[in-house]
Motif scaffolding. Structure first.
Motif, PDB file in Angstrom:
ATOM      1  N   ILE A  72       0.842  -1.196   0.000  1.00  0.00           N
ATOM      2  CA  ILE A  72       0.000   0.000   0.000  1.00  0.00           C
ATOM      3  C   ILE A  72       0.872   1.237   0.000  1.00  0.00           C
ATOM      4  N   ALA A  73       1.879   1.255   0.847  1.00  0.00           N
ATOM      5  CA  ALA A  73       2.755   2.417   0.935  1.00  0.00           C
ATOM      6  C   ALA A  73       3.604   2.583  -0.317  1.00  0.00           C
ATOM      7  N   ASN A  74       3.834   1.480  -1.050  1.00  0.00           N
ATOM      8  CA  ASN A  74       4.653   1.524  -2.259  1.00  0.00           C
ATOM      9  C   ASN A  74       3.816   1.570  -3.535  1.00  0.00           C
ATOM     10  N   ASN A  75       2.561   1.963  -3.374  1.00  0.00           N
ATOM     11  CA  ASN A  75       1.697   2.254  -4.527  1.00  0.00           C
ATOM     12  C   ASN A  75       1.492   1.033  -5.429  1.00  0.00           C
ATOM     13  N   GLN A  76       1.332  -0.143  -4.815  1.00  0.00           N
ATOM     14  CA  GLN A  76       1.073  -1.362  -5.591  1.00  0.00           C
ATOM     15  C   GLN A  76      -0.295  -1.969  -5.303  1.00  0.00           C
ATOM     16  N   LEU A  77      -0.918  -1.558  -4.213  1.00  0.00           N
ATOM     17  CA  LEU A  77      -2.194  -2.147  -3.826  1.00  0.00           C
ATOM     18  C   LEU A  77      -3.004  -1.118  -3.054  1.00  0.00           C
ATOM     19  N   GLU A  78      -4.305  -1.074  -3.347  1.00  0.00           N
ATOM     20  CA  GLU A  78      -5.210  -0.171  -2.633  1.00  0.00           C
ATOM     21  C   GLU A  78      -5.681  -0.848  -1.341  1.00  0.00           C
ATOM     22  N   ALA A  79      -5.881  -0.044  -0.324  1.00  0.00           N
ATOM     23  CA  ALA A  79      -6.375  -0.589   0.948  1.00  0.00           C
ATOM     24  C   ALA A  79      -7.763  -1.191   0.782  1.00  0.00           C
ATOM     25  N   SER A  80      -8.532  -0.608  -0.134  1.00  0.00           N
ATOM     26  CA  SER A  80      -9.887  -1.138  -0.365  1.00  0.00           C
ATOM     27  C   SER A  80      -9.834  -2.550  -0.930  1.00  0.00           C
ATOM     28  N   GLU A  81      -8.794  -2.865  -1.681  1.00  0.00           N
ATOM     29  CA  GLU A  81      -8.665  -4.220  -2.230  1.00  0.00           C
ATOM     30  C   GLU A  81      -8.447  -5.231  -1.104  1.00  0.00           C
ATOM     31  N   ILE A  82      -7.656  -4.861  -0.112  1.00  0.00           N
ATOM     32  CA  ILE A  82      -7.438  -5.768   1.011  1.00  0.00           C
ATOM     33  C   ILE A  82      -8.738  -5.970   1.793  1.00  0.00           C
ATOM     34  N   GLU A  83      -9.517  -4.897   1.966  1.00  0.00           N
ATOM     35  CA  GLU A  83     -10.802  -5.018   2.673  1.00  0.00           C
ATOM     36  C   GLU A  83     -11.754  -5.952   1.925  1.00  0.00           C
ATOM     37  N   LYS A  84     -11.810  -5.823   0.608  1.00  0.00           N
ATOM     38  CA  LYS A  84     -12.679  -6.707  -0.173  1.00  0.00           C
ATOM     39  C   LYS A  84     -12.222  -8.152  -0.044  1.00  0.00           C
ATOM     40  N   GLY A  85     -10.905  -8.363  -0.052  1.00  0.00           N
ATOM     41  CA  GLY A  85     -10.398  -9.710   0.053  1.00  0.00           C
ATOM     42  C   GLY A  85     -10.629 -10.327   1.413  1.00  0.00           C
ATOM     43  N   GLU A  86     -10.581  -9.527   2.461  1.00  0.00           N
ATOM     44  CA  GLU A  86     -10.827 -10.060   3.797  1.00  0.00           C
ATOM     45  C   GLU A  86     -12.300 -10.392   4.006  1.00  0.00           C
ATOM     46  N   GLN A  87     -13.180  -9.695   3.325  1.00  0.00           N
ATOM     47  CA  GLN A  87     -14.612  -9.971   3.447  1.00  0.00           C
ATOM     48  C   GLN A  87     -15.042 -11.153   2.587  1.00  0.00           C
ATOM     49  N   ASP A  88     -14.397 -11.355   1.449  1.00  0.00           N
ATOM     50  CA  ASP A  88     -14.765 -12.453   0.535  1.00  0.00           C
ATOM     51  C   ASP A  88     -13.526 -13.301   0.257  1.00  0.00           C
ATOM     52  N   PRO A  89     -13.431 -14.532   0.773  1.00  0.00           N
ATOM     53  CA  PRO A  89     -12.252 -15.380   0.560  1.00  0.00           C
ATOM     54  C   PRO A  89     -12.015 -15.751  -0.902  1.00  0.00           C
TER      55      PRO A  89
END
Length: 256
Positions: free
Chosen positions: A54-71
C-alpha cells in the motif's frame, strides 16, 4: 506488470498484517499456496522484512478489505504507468555466473558451424555482446588458442528449439536475399533432427543427372580399338611352309 515488486517480501507483509487467505496472497504475489503457508509457519523467508504494497503504490487498501470480506475475491494490483513495459527487458539474456566462462566456447561453435547466424542472433542465444562475438570471429580474443567449440545446447546456454528457430530464420533470410547455398550449408541450416536424417553424399543437380552415363565414344569405336586376333602367327607373318622348302632343295640336288 501483473505481479508486485519484491513478491516474497510483499507476501510476508500480507501474512503479518492482513487476514487474507493463503490462496489470495499466493495468487497476488505469483507464488504457490504452500509457500505462503511456509511463510506463515516461519519455514520460508526467515529474516525477510515485509514490503508494504500500500505504501509503495502497488495495492489499494480497499482491495485488502474486499479480500478479507470475501475469501474468493482476487486482489487486483494497482495500475502504475511507470511500470508499463518494465518486463520487456532489452539486451542479451541473463547468464548465470557458473556458465559465463562457457560462452566463448558456445560462440566459437556457432560461428564455426552456423556462420549464417547474425551477431544479434548469437547474442540472444548465449547472452553475450556483439564486441565479444567480433573478437571470436576475428580470432583476436585474448584466450582464443584455448577455446574449444562446444554446442551451446549441451552447455545449457539455450534450448534446442531456440537454436533451431534461429537457424530456420537465417535460412529464410538467406533464401530471400537470393544467395545460392551449397549442400553443406543447406544441411547446416536445417534442424538437428532433419540434418541427422539427410544423406552425407552430395546430390547431383537434376539438370545434369543424365550425364552420369554419357560417353563421348561411339559403340563401334570400342570394337575397332580391340586388338586383332594373333593366335595364328604364321598367317600374320606370311611365312613359307617348311615342307615346300625341303622339296626345293631336293630338286636342286637331283639336277646336279
Amino acid at each position: 506488470m501483473t505481479k508486485p515488486l519484491m513478491a516474497k517480501a510483499t507476501a510476508v507483509w500480507l501474512v503479518d498484517n492482513t487476514t487474507l487467505t493463503f490462496r489470495q496472497i499466493a495468487d497476488f504475489c505469483g507464488m504457490h499456496e504452500l509457500e505462503v503457508q511456509g511463510i506463515a509457519d516461519g519455514d520460508v523467508a526467515a529474516g525477510v522484512k515485509g514490503f508494504d504494497p500500500i505504501a509503495n503504490n502497488q495495492l489499494e487498501a480497499s482491495e485488502i478489505e474486499k479480500g478479507e470480506q470475501d475469501p474468493l475475491y482476487r486482489l487486483k494490483i494497482k495500475f502504475n504507468p511507470a511500470a508499463v513495459g518494465e518486463e520487456k527487458r532489452r539486451g542479451p539474456r541473463y547468464t548465470p555466473l557458473s556458465k559465463r566462462q562457457d560462452r566463448p566456447a558456445a560462440i566459437l561453435w556457432l560461428v564455426k558451424f552456423h556462420p549464417e547466424l547474425a551477431d544479434s542472433q548469437i547474442a540472444k542465444l548465449v547472452g553475450t555482446t556483439k564486441p565479444t562475438i567480433a573478437t571470436i570471429r576475428d580470432r583476436t580474443h585474448w584466450n582464443i588458442s584455448n577455446i574449444t567449440p562446444i554446442d551451446p545446447v549441451a552447455l545449457g546456454l539455450c534450448r534446442q528449439s531456440e537454436l533451431d528457430a534461429a537457424v530456420q530464420k537465417a535460412a529464410k533470410k538467406k533464401s530471400a536475399d537470393g544467395a545460392v547455398m551449397t549442400d553443406d550449408e543447406r544441411r547446416k541450416l536445417v534442424s538437428t533432427e532433419q540434418s541427422l536424417g539427410m544423406s552425407t553424399e552430395p546430390k547431383m543437380p537434376s539438370s545434369i543427372a543424365g550425364l552420369a552415363n554419357f560417353s563421348l565414344t561411339r559403340p563401334d569405336e570400342d570394337e575397332e580399338k580391340n586388338p586383332a586376333d594373333y593366335s595364328d602367327a604364321d598367317s600374320f607373318f606370311n611365312l613359307p611352309h617348311g615342307d615346300d622348302e625341303h622339296d626345293d632343295e631336293d630338286d636342286d640336288k637331283g639336277r646336279r
